[in-house]
Write a protein that holds these residues in place. Sequence first.
Motif, PDB file in Angstrom:
ATOM      1  N   TYR A 127      -2.076   7.401  12.120  1.00 54.38           N
ATOM      2  CA  TYR A 127      -2.682   6.530  11.120  1.00 54.38           C
ATOM      3  C   TYR A 127      -1.902   6.537   9.810  1.00 54.38           C
ATOM      4  N   LEU A 128      -1.323   7.686   9.448  1.00 54.02           N
ATOM      5  CA  LEU A 128      -0.608   7.770   8.170  1.00 54.02           C
ATOM      6  C   LEU A 128       0.579   6.819   8.115  1.00 54.02           C
ATOM      7  N   VAL A 129       1.199   6.541   9.257  1.00 52.34           N
ATOM      8  CA  VAL A 129       2.337   5.625   9.279  1.00 52.34           C
ATOM      9  C   VAL A 129       1.936   4.256   8.740  1.00 52.34           C
ATOM     10  N   ILE A 130       0.741   3.809   9.074  1.00 55.92           N
ATOM     11  CA  ILE A 130       0.258   2.497   8.628  1.00 55.92           C
ATOM     12  C   ILE A 130      -0.440   2.594   7.279  1.00 55.92           C
ATOM     13  N   LEU A 131      -1.167   3.688   7.058  1.00 52.05           N
ATOM     14  CA  LEU A 131      -1.986   3.801   5.855  1.00 52.05           C
ATOM     15  C   LEU A 131      -1.170   4.034   4.586  1.00 52.05           C
ATOM     16  N   VAL A 132      -0.145   4.864   4.674  1.00 54.37           N
ATOM     17  CA  VAL A 132       0.581   5.248   3.458  1.00 54.37           C
ATOM     18  C   VAL A 132       1.205   4.042   2.758  1.00 54.37           C
ATOM     19  N   PRO A 133       1.906   3.128   3.458  1.00 59.28           N
ATOM     20  CA  PRO A 133       2.471   1.980   2.728  1.00 59.28           C
ATOM     21  C   PRO A 133       1.422   1.101   2.060  1.00 59.28           C
ATOM     22  N   ILE A 134       0.353   0.744   2.782  1.00 64.35           N
ATOM     23  CA  ILE A 134      -0.669  -0.111   2.175  1.00 64.35           C
ATOM     24  C   ILE A 134      -1.405   0.633   1.069  1.00 64.35           C
ATOM     25  N   ALA A 135      -1.652   1.928   1.240  1.00 58.10           N
ATOM     26  CA  ALA A 135      -2.336   2.693   0.196  1.00 58.10           C
ATOM     27  C   ALA A 135      -1.471   2.805  -1.056  1.00 58.10           C
ATOM     28  N   PHE A 136      -0.163   2.980  -0.875  1.00 57.75           N
ATOM     29  CA  PHE A 136       0.719   3.054  -2.042  1.00 57.75           C
ATOM     30  C   PHE A 136       0.769   1.709  -2.756  1.00 57.75           C
ATOM     31  N   ILE A 188       8.731   8.091  -7.092  1.00 54.13           N
ATOM     32  CA  ILE A 188       7.738   8.489  -6.086  1.00 54.13           C
ATOM     33  C   ILE A 188       7.783   7.587  -4.847  1.00 54.13           C
ATOM     34  N   ALA A 189       8.185   6.321  -5.020  1.00 55.32           N
ATOM     35  CA  ALA A 189       8.198   5.406  -3.874  1.00 55.32           C
ATOM     36  C   ALA A 189       9.248   5.817  -2.842  1.00 55.32           C
ATOM     37  N   LEU A 190      10.435   6.183  -3.293  1.00 58.29           N
ATOM     38  CA  LEU A 190      11.503   6.519  -2.348  1.00 58.29           C
ATOM     39  C   LEU A 190      11.177   7.769  -1.520  1.00 58.29           C
ATOM     40  N   PRO A 191      10.739   8.889  -2.138  1.00 62.29           N
ATOM     41  CA  PRO A 191      10.373  10.047  -1.300  1.00 62.29           C
ATOM     42  C   PRO A 191       9.225   9.748  -0.333  1.00 62.29           C
ATOM     43  N   ILE A 192       8.226   8.994  -0.803  1.00 62.02           N
ATOM     44  CA  ILE A 192       7.084   8.686   0.064  1.00 62.02           C
ATOM     45  C   ILE A 192       7.525   7.830   1.243  1.00 62.02           C
ATOM     46  N   MET A 193       8.371   6.829   1.000  1.00 61.94           N
ATOM     47  CA  MET A 193       8.817   5.958   2.094  1.00 61.94           C
ATOM     48  C   MET A 193       9.802   6.668   3.018  1.00 61.94           C
ATOM     49  N   PHE A 194      10.547   7.638   2.499  1.00 64.71           N
ATOM     50  CA  PHE A 194      11.357   8.467   3.389  1.00 64.71           C
ATOM     51  C   PHE A 194      10.459   9.271   4.337  1.00 64.71           C
ATOM     52  N   LEU A 205       8.564  -0.373   0.783  1.00 66.04           N
ATOM     53  CA  LEU A 205       9.415  -0.611  -0.385  1.00 66.04           C
ATOM     54  C   LEU A 205       9.297  -2.053  -0.875  1.00 66.04           C
ATOM     55  N   VAL A 206       9.247  -3.002   0.076  1.00 65.28           N
ATOM     56  CA  VAL A 206       9.103  -4.405  -0.313  1.00 65.28           C
ATOM     57  C   VAL A 206       7.774  -4.634  -1.025  1.00 65.28           C
ATOM     58  N   LEU A 207       6.707  -4.016  -0.519  1.00 66.44           N
ATOM     59  CA  LEU A 207       5.404  -4.157  -1.157  1.00 66.44           C
ATOM     60  C   LEU A 207       5.394  -3.532  -2.551  1.00 66.44           C
ATOM     61  N   THR A 208       6.142  -2.451  -2.741  1.00 64.99           N
ATOM     62  CA  THR A 208       6.236  -1.837  -4.067  1.00 64.99           C
ATOM     63  C   THR A 208       6.889  -2.799  -5.054  1.00 64.99           C
ATOM     64  N   ILE A 209       7.943  -3.482  -4.617  1.00 66.67           N
ATOM     65  CA  ILE A 209       8.590  -4.475  -5.480  1.00 66.67           C
ATOM     66  C   ILE A 209       7.626  -5.623  -5.788  1.00 66.67           C
ATOM     67  N   LEU A 210       6.874  -6.040  -4.789  1.00 65.84           N
ATOM     68  CA  LEU A 210       5.925  -7.140  -4.971  1.00 65.84           C
ATOM     69  C   LEU A 210       4.770  -6.743  -5.880  1.00 65.84           C
ATOM     70  N   ALA A 211       4.404  -5.452  -5.894  1.00 69.86           N
ATOM     71  CA  ALA A 211       3.229  -5.009  -6.648  1.00 69.86           C
ATOM     72  C   ALA A 211       3.395  -5.204  -8.152  1.00 69.86           C
ATOM     73  N   VAL A 212       4.627  -5.126  -8.664  1.00 74.15           N
ATOM     74  CA  VAL A 212       4.831  -5.216 -10.116  1.00 74.15           C
ATOM     75  C   VAL A 212       4.458  -6.601 -10.650  1.00 74.15           C
ATOM     76  N   ARG A 229       6.650   9.575 -16.359  1.00 76.94           N
ATOM     77  CA  ARG A 229       5.730  10.576 -15.806  1.00 76.94           C
ATOM     78  C   ARG A 229       4.289  10.097 -15.893  1.00 76.94           C
ATOM     79  N   TYR A 230       3.956   9.430 -16.973  1.00 74.63           N
ATOM     80  CA  TYR A 230       2.600   8.919 -17.156  1.00 74.63           C
ATOM     81  C   TYR A 230       2.269   7.843 -16.105  1.00 74.63           C
ATOM     82  N   ILE A 231       3.207   6.918 -15.903  1.00 77.87           N
ATOM     83  CA  ILE A 231       2.998   5.865 -14.887  1.00 77.87           C
ATOM     84  C   ILE A 231       2.905   6.486 -13.497  1.00 77.87           C
ATOM     85  N   ASN A 232       3.781   7.435 -13.206  1.00 73.09           N
ATOM     86  CA  ASN A 232       3.759   8.083 -11.885  1.00 73.09           C
ATOM     87  C   ASN A 232       2.451   8.822 -11.638  1.00 73.09           C
ATOM     88  N   ARG A 233       1.933   9.484 -12.682  1.00 71.87           N
ATOM     89  CA  ARG A 233       0.662  10.198 -12.516  1.00 71.87           C
ATOM     90  C   ARG A 233      -0.461   9.224 -12.183  1.00 71.87           C
TER      91      ARG A 233
END
Length: 365
Positions: A61-70, A107-113, A276-283, A7-11
């Motif tokens: 714009y959200l289609v492009i912005l949300v993945p890069i922003a996440f 949070i990544a899975l609901p956002i990418m859905f 999702l791929v960028l989320t894996i790469l971010a770690v 929960r702390y990391i997600n916040r």
Amino acid sequence: MQTVIERYINREVLLNWIGVTGALLIILMSHRFARFLGQAASGDIPADAIWSLMGLSTVQYLVILVPIAFFLGVLLALGRLYKDSEMAAMMACGVGPLKLYRALAWIALPIMFLVAWLSLYGSPMASQAIHQVQQAAQAEARLGVFEPGAFRRLEGADGVFYAERREADLLRGVFIQAFDGDEEIVIRARRGRVETDAAGYRYLVLEEGYRYELQPGSRAMQRSRFERHGLQLPEAAEPGMSDRRDTRAVRELLASGTPEDMAEFHWRLAMPIGGLVLTILAVPLARISPRQGRYGRLFAGIIVYVLYSNLLATGQVWLEREQIPTWLGLWWVHALVLVAALLWLLRQNGGARRFLARPGEAAGT
């Protein structure tokens, strides 16, 4: 059930994601707003259509912005945890990369859905609605040429229009100057109004005036007086919706099967998959030493995203030109980045065996 650490990391990630999304959206929408203001000032669209177009453009714009922003939000959140040595403490307690991914998955899975729905369905509907609003706005703007008190260009003709004042739907003191080939035409009327006949054609009906026909460079002039004179107004051409791939539904793209339509389908699908791929790469990308600033990997993340998006754009062009098979699509781009991310992650954690069996020891790497 989420743990306290998850929960702390997600916040942390959510706060950074919301901040980055808001900042990027404000920048892009400010540019779009200035563009719409320019179109309204030139009479291409009425001023009251701006906010409708702004809302629909936000969906696109959200289609492009949300993945890069996440992606950037994860980098910023994990970067702060590394900088403040909080991540080192978590790793000492057994929080390794696998648990980080589990926390991010909440949070990544609901956002990418959500991104998938916007990309596959929401954005095409928004594009179609924008097209319809622009058509209706342009039709309304064509009537705006008859606003009094200023000289305005006549659409579809080489000339200008002027009216002194308006009384309800009646224009007073109408002046028109236009060219018909080499002939100059000047019309002066006491009043005028816009009328529509039974067939739907619009006319500017002038009453009690004079029509002058002149030949430039000659003294010859023909003057005629009229009690009622009608001028048919041009109708704007309607661009075909079928020619706009960004407005087509997914089922239409798949039913068509043309290289261009399949390239459009794979591009839409690339938005949530890429997120999702960028989320894996971010770690592995976010990992820094406490002496480094929390923004140390932000520039690297932007470079990675630019390379990733350029590869996707290149792959889309290759699909349109049939240089790669349709079944391959853009999956090869995602696979390339995913393999690079996993190799980087394994290298940081001492190989696959240590990564899977003893994640807590990754802190010492």
